[in-house]
Scaffold this motif. Sequence first.
Motif, PDB file in Angstrom:
ATOM      1  N   UNK A  15       3.165 -15.458  -3.942  1.00  0.00           N
ATOM      2  CA  UNK A  15       2.461 -16.589  -3.340  1.00  0.00           C
ATOM      3  C   UNK A  15       2.147 -17.610  -4.429  1.00  0.00           C
ATOM      4  N   UNK A  16       1.578 -18.723  -4.056  1.00  0.00           N
ATOM      5  CA  UNK A  16       1.314 -19.806  -4.994  1.00  0.00           C
ATOM      6  C   UNK A  16       0.529 -19.356  -6.217  1.00  0.00           C
ATOM      7  N   UNK A  17      -0.492 -18.537  -6.022  1.00  0.00           N
ATOM      8  CA  UNK A  17      -1.315 -18.123  -7.151  1.00  0.00           C
ATOM      9  C   UNK A  17      -1.675 -16.635  -7.133  1.00  0.00           C
ATOM     10  N   UNK A  18      -0.871 -15.860  -6.419  1.00  0.00           N
ATOM     11  CA  UNK A  18      -1.070 -14.414  -6.467  1.00  0.00           C
ATOM     12  C   UNK A  18       0.202 -13.663  -6.085  1.00  0.00           C
ATOM     13  N   UNK A  19       0.265 -12.425  -6.577  1.00  0.00           N
ATOM     14  CA  UNK A  19       1.327 -11.481  -6.242  1.00  0.00           C
ATOM     15  C   UNK A  19       0.685 -10.415  -5.367  1.00  0.00           C
ATOM     16  N   UNK A  20       1.312 -10.105  -4.236  1.00  0.00           N
ATOM     17  CA  UNK A  20       0.833  -9.061  -3.345  1.00  0.00           C
ATOM     18  C   UNK A  20       1.869  -7.948  -3.321  1.00  0.00           C
ATOM     19  N   UNK A  21       1.418  -6.718  -3.594  1.00  0.00           N
ATOM     20  CA  UNK A  21       2.348  -5.592  -3.547  1.00  0.00           C
ATOM     21  C   UNK A  21       1.852  -4.524  -2.580  1.00  0.00           C
ATOM     22  N   UNK A  22       2.822  -3.847  -1.971  1.00  0.00           N
ATOM     23  CA  UNK A  22       2.571  -2.646  -1.181  1.00  0.00           C
ATOM     24  C   UNK A  22       3.523  -1.595  -1.731  1.00  0.00           C
ATOM     25  N   UNK A  23       2.945  -0.595  -2.386  1.00  0.00           N
ATOM     26  CA  UNK A  23       3.760   0.448  -3.001  1.00  0.00           C
ATOM     27  C   UNK A  23       4.295   1.411  -1.946  1.00  0.00           C
ATOM     28  N   UNK A  24       5.432   2.003  -2.244  1.00  0.00           N
ATOM     29  CA  UNK A  24       6.103   2.941  -1.359  1.00  0.00           C
ATOM     30  C   UNK A  24       5.357   4.276  -1.341  1.00  0.00           C
ATOM     31  N   UNK A  25       5.264   4.864  -0.174  1.00  0.00           N
ATOM     32  CA  UNK A  25       4.617   6.166   0.006  1.00  0.00           C
ATOM     33  C   UNK A  25       5.199   7.196  -0.961  1.00  0.00           C
ATOM     34  N   UNK A  26       4.291   7.922  -1.647  1.00  0.00           N
ATOM     35  CA  UNK A  26       4.682   9.062  -2.462  1.00  0.00           C
ATOM     36  C   UNK A  26       5.175   8.777  -3.873  1.00  0.00           C
ATOM     37  N   UNK A  27       5.302   7.514  -4.271  1.00  0.00           N
ATOM     38  CA  UNK A  27       5.804   7.232  -5.618  1.00  0.00           C
ATOM     39  C   UNK A  27       4.681   7.363  -6.647  1.00  0.00           C
ATOM     40  N   UNK A  28       5.061   7.333  -7.914  1.00  0.00           N
ATOM     41  CA  UNK A  28       4.100   7.205  -9.001  1.00  0.00           C
ATOM     42  C   UNK A  28       4.368   5.870  -9.675  1.00  0.00           C
TER      43      UNK A  28
END
Length: 127
Positions: A15-28
Amino acid sequence: MIASFDFSFCKVEIHTDYVLTIMTEGITVIPKYNNLLLMAADQYYKNKPFVYISHRINSYAVDPSIHIEMSKIPNLVGFAVVSNNPIQKMQTALEQSLFEKELRLFTTLKSAIAWKNKIIQTHLLQQ
């Protein structure tokens, strides 16, 4: 939204002034994933403050040492964790001890974005 990416370990929205993440289930989440954030900082936020928002919908592990590396990104001014999971309160407390900038836990994405707006404004006023 400027761009979005779907990696094996996470989904990313730029986004203009932020990064949004959704991590994958079960990863490290490991320090080498920090390279993604470094590339985003360089490509999308060069000389501009931004915030990293981790929307913790899925269950996964975080190698806490990643926060030491994230703290070194000069224009990353804050880190928001979004989760309703009570376990995240303990996890976030641990992460705060390793992250050398502002890190906060929120229960809604809306409240994290409101905080992002405030922290970026404060940072810009201090320059």
